[in-house]
Design a protein around this motif. Structure first.
Motif, PDB file in Angstrom:
ATOM      1  N   ALA A 105       0.817  -1.252   0.139  1.00 23.63           N
ATOM      2  CA  ALA A 105       0.015  -0.145  -0.040  1.00 23.63           C
ATOM      3  C   ALA A 105       0.944   1.305  -0.118  1.00 23.63           C
ATOM      4  O   ALA A 105       0.521   2.093  -0.808  1.00 23.63           O
ATOM      5  CB  ALA A 105      -1.071  -0.003   1.183  1.00 23.63           C
ATOM      6  N   PRO A 106       1.940   1.461   0.832  1.00 25.17           N
ATOM      7  CA  PRO A 106       2.737   2.727   0.663  1.00 25.17           C
ATOM      8  C   PRO A 106       3.541   2.804  -0.415  1.00 25.17           C
ATOM      9  O   PRO A 106       4.233   3.871  -0.618  1.00 25.17           O
ATOM     10  CB  PRO A 106       3.561   2.432   2.219  1.00 25.17           C
ATOM     11  N   HIS A 107       3.945   1.781  -1.204  1.00 29.65           N
ATOM     12  CA  HIS A 107       5.051   1.607  -2.117  1.00 29.65           C
ATOM     13  C   HIS A 107       4.322   1.602  -3.505  1.00 29.65           C
ATOM     14  O   HIS A 107       4.863   2.357  -4.544  1.00 29.65           O
ATOM     15  CB  HIS A 107       6.026   0.694  -1.863  1.00 29.65           C
ATOM     16  N   ASP A 108       2.964   0.927  -3.588  1.00 30.38           N
ATOM     17  CA  ASP A 108       2.864   0.539  -5.005  1.00 30.38           C
ATOM     18  C   ASP A 108       1.378   0.440  -5.042  1.00 30.38           C
ATOM     19  O   ASP A 108       0.690  -0.713  -4.916  1.00 30.38           O
ATOM     20  CB  ASP A 108       3.502  -0.707  -5.570  1.00 30.38           C
ATOM     21  N   PRO A 109       0.526   1.603  -4.817  1.00 36.10           N
ATOM     22  CA  PRO A 109      -1.083   1.456  -4.709  1.00 36.10           C
ATOM     23  C   PRO A 109      -1.600   0.374  -5.770  1.00 36.10           C
ATOM     24  O   PRO A 109      -2.569  -0.419  -5.350  1.00 36.10           O
ATOM     25  CB  PRO A 109      -1.587   2.615  -4.723  1.00 36.10           C
TER      26      PRO A 109
END
Length: 724
Positions: free
Chosen positions: A279-283
């Motif tokens: 989630a924080p890196h590759d939505p």
């Protein structure tokens, strides 16, 4: 230089013949020259393990550089190791080639790859648009549509495989080529890209690039239908020091593998973990993980788990508005807001771009939406397009899933023969790609098709195969479909108490209930079985629920099925108007099978009301509907009812059975199947005393003294009729 390489290659090949290998074409192994050719072909096959053979021109160019003459192909063909076909060399037994490749020392394998790299370099130089330096001239075709593009990845792969030690620059170049968008002249296959990423990882020095490339290689192996290889690559990636982003990507691959072959509850948890890590890196990939977790929850039959993945706060910020509309519609449906949800999904489908996409994944979502809103024509069309794209462009792993959705849509539309054809194809491709869970769903669909076609052995075979995987892997949907198929087969053979007993748990509440998306579809069978078994009370609550569902318009057959259910539960004076309503509704929807069932039940009711003339008309129509729809088992029921009205059908009872009246014949056949008098009475809607009376007359007419003798006589007579 080529002569030196060729000498090294020859030594490797001639010294690598494994004695007694079961895949060897001869007891002494191939000749040295043939073994050299085989090593080159095996080295090229390593680059794309899923391909049907290797490029004959490239391999022969490399063989020529190694000093082999042109007759080596004929020798290899005579030895039974290769088969030329359409410009390719197909390895007759890939195990033999893999053994030769694995047994060759590394230095000689590198020599084979160096020869192949030189061969691809020569092909590149000879390609239209190539510059004098041997590189494609970008000025000739500025959009990248260059013939030389097709050689870029193979050339880099063989150069990398010929490297003698870590080569970070070459590894970077190979990884970039594996990840580049496919050119218009040639699309690298997923197994080819998996091999390229894996080789580029071996050349890397730092742990970070190695982990990223191994994870990418695992995903491409999965997409190419190589689940075991994908698992090996994930294990290798797990030995690296992973960041959260890379671990999330690895868990996404692992969860998708388990979704295809493994307990789906475990797959769901793995996919949710992947979504959190990404989630924080590759939505976008985080959302893909949640969509896959929804798929796992659907297979589990867990509506709450489906909603948990669907409605998670991180999934609400979807930048793709079309996908967000799909998710909003499914959320409303799953929360019980059926009308609002279907309106959203209809809006999603009304957008012409939904079907115009070239993404099979998006098309499969659209196909689900079409099934939910009851647009079976659109569902079949969309899933057919998804299938065509998956076959033409990949990923191959989506082919069995597209076939599953397509077969299910054909089942819902009443086209059982088409559903069977798609499911048979889907079963083969699911097993070929290591997706046992998808194979279980295809087995369940085949069981349902067989329950219509009147093949009880096929029903039992496919239902058992589906349940064998469904039980340990938690596939509630497949298990529910398999039980429904068994119940419908019972119903088609007149075994109504057994059918009612199977269907009761599937349509009722509680922990033993069936899949939430299948319950409503199975209720008409449950009502018929319960009513004919003399247990109408158990069906009334189910009909009330079914009436609400039918009003939503989610199934074109539901209005007719509802009226038929109401007829079965109504009093003698109210029954006929419901049958008339059911037939009028059938006229507005496709589906010979369901129409035939209504006509059969209506005709049987008319016969019992002593209206044989009217009954014969309905029963003849039922017979035509069943024969047209391939429902042969149900056609047998219609013929039996016709005979019971006094009509001498085209198929007279064989041998001594011709001495019996139509009703006596029906009773004799039921008893021969092992039914008790009470069970026969339930099947034929008569009293046990009537059965007992007719059975005594049957014994007298046929000269038998026991039920065992009767069973043998009936079996013998009908086998004689089938094979005169």
């Amino acid at each position: 230089m080529a002569d030196g390489v060729g000498a090294g290659l020859g030594g490797a090949a001639s010294g690598s013949e494994p004695a007694g290998d079961p895949g060897a074409p001869g007891t002494d192994g191939p000749s040295a020259a043939v073994a050299q050719l085989l090593l080159l072909a095996a080295a090229e096959q390593e680059r794309d393990p899923g391909a049907a053979g290797v490029d004959a021109g490239v391999v022969l160019r490399a063989a020529g550089a190694a000093g082999l003459d042109a007759g080596v192909v004929e020798a290899a063909e005579a030895a039974g190791v290769v088969r030329p076909a359409g410009g390719r060399l197909c390895l007759v037994d890939p195990r033999w080639a893999r053994t030769v490749y694995a047994a060759a020392p590394r230095a000689r394998r590198r020599a084979a790859h160096r020869l192949l790299a030189d061969a691809f370099e020569a092909e590149l130089c000879a390609a239209p648009g190539a510059s004098r330096a041997g590189r494609p001239d970008q000025a000739d075709e500025p959009d990248g549509a260059r013939e030389g593009d097709r050689y870029a990845l193979p050339l880099l792969y063989h150069r990398a495989s010929a490297a003698e030690g870590p080569a970070p620059g070459l590894g970077d170049e190979l990884a970039a080529a594996a990840g580049a968008a496919a050119g218009p002249r040639r699309r690298p296959t997923h197994p080819e890209r998996a091999a390229a990423y894996a080789r580029s990882a071996e050349l890397a020095v730092a742990e970070g690039p190695r982990a990223v490339r191994l994870t990418a290689a695992a995903d491409h192996a999965r997409l190419g239908g190589l689940p075991d290889r994908a698992g090996e690559l994930l294990d290798a990636a797990g030995r690296e020091d992973l960041t959260d982003a890379v671990r999330g990507a690895a868990e996404l691959v692992r969860g998708r593998l388990a979704l295809g072959d493994g307990p789906v509850a475990d797959a769901r948890e793995t996919l949710l973990l992947a979504a959190e890590l990404l989630a924080p890196h590759d939505p976008p990939r985080s959302l893909a993980a949640r969509l896959a977790a929804m798929e796992a929850a659907w297979a589990m039959g867990d509506a709450a788990a489906y909603l948990e993945a669907l409605d998670h706060p991180s999934a609400r910020t979807d930048p793709d508005q079309r996908l967000a509309e799909y998710r909003a519609g499914m959320s409303a449906v799953m929360h019980g807001r059926l009308h609002a949800g279907r309106q959203r999904l209809r809006g999603y489908l009304a957008n012409g771009r939904t079907e115009a996409t070239d993404d099979p994944d998006r098309l499969l979502h659209a196909g689900v939406a079409a099934l939910v809103v009851g647009d079976l024509v659109a569902a079949c069309r969309i899933n057919s397009r998804a299938l065509a794209l998956a076959r033409a462009r990949g990923p191959y792993i989506l082919v069995p899933q597209a076939l599953e959705h397509l077969a299910y849509g054909e089942l819902r539309a009443g086209r059982h023969a088409r559903a069977r054809a798609h499911a048979e194809d889907g079963l083969r491709t699911a097993l070929d790609t290591g997706q046992r869970n998808t194979a279980a769903h295809h087995h369940a669909i085949l069981a349902l098709a067989a329950s219509v076609e009147g093949d009880p052995d096929a029903v039992a075979e496919h239902a058992t195969a589906a349940e064998r995987v469904a039980a340990p892997h938690g596939l509630v949907q497949a298990a529910t479909l398999a039980q429904w198929a068994r119940a419908r087969a019972d119903l088609g053979r007149g075994r109504v108490p057994e059918a009612a007993a199977r269907l009761g748990p599937l349509v009722g509440p509680g922990p033993r209930s069936g899949h939430f998306a299948v319950r409503m579809l199975a209720i008409p069978c449950f009502v018929e079985a319960s009513a004919r078994a003399g247990q109408p009370g158990a069906a009334r609550a189910a009909v009330a629920e079914f009436a609400g569902w039918a009003a939503q318009g989610a199934d074109p057959q539901a209005p007719a099925q509802l009226a038929r259910c109401q007829a079965l539960l109504a009093g003698p004076e109210e029954c006929e108007p419901f049958f008339a309503t059911a037939l009028a509704c059938h006229d507005r929807a496709d589906g010979d099978f369901e129409r035939g069932r209504t006509l059969l039940l209506y005709g049987a009711w008319l016969r019992r009301r002593r209206r044989p003339g009217e009954a014969r008309g309905r029963l003849r129509d039922a017979l035509v509907s069943f024969e047209r729809g391939g429902a042969l088992g149900w056609a047998t029921q219609a013929r039996a009812e016709l005979r019971a009205t006094g009509e001498a059908g085209a198929q007279e009872p064989p041998g001594p059975l011709a001495l019996l009246t139509p009703q006596q014949l029906r009773i004799a056949r039921c008893v021969a199947e092992g039914a008790t008098n009470r069970e026969v009475a339930l099947r034929l809607s008569v009293s046990p005393r009537t059965v007992d009376h007719h059975l005594r007359n049957v014994f007298a007419a046929l000269g038998v003294r026991s039920r065992v003798e009767l069973s043998r006589l009936v079996d013998r007579a009908e086998k004689t009729a089938a094979h005169p």
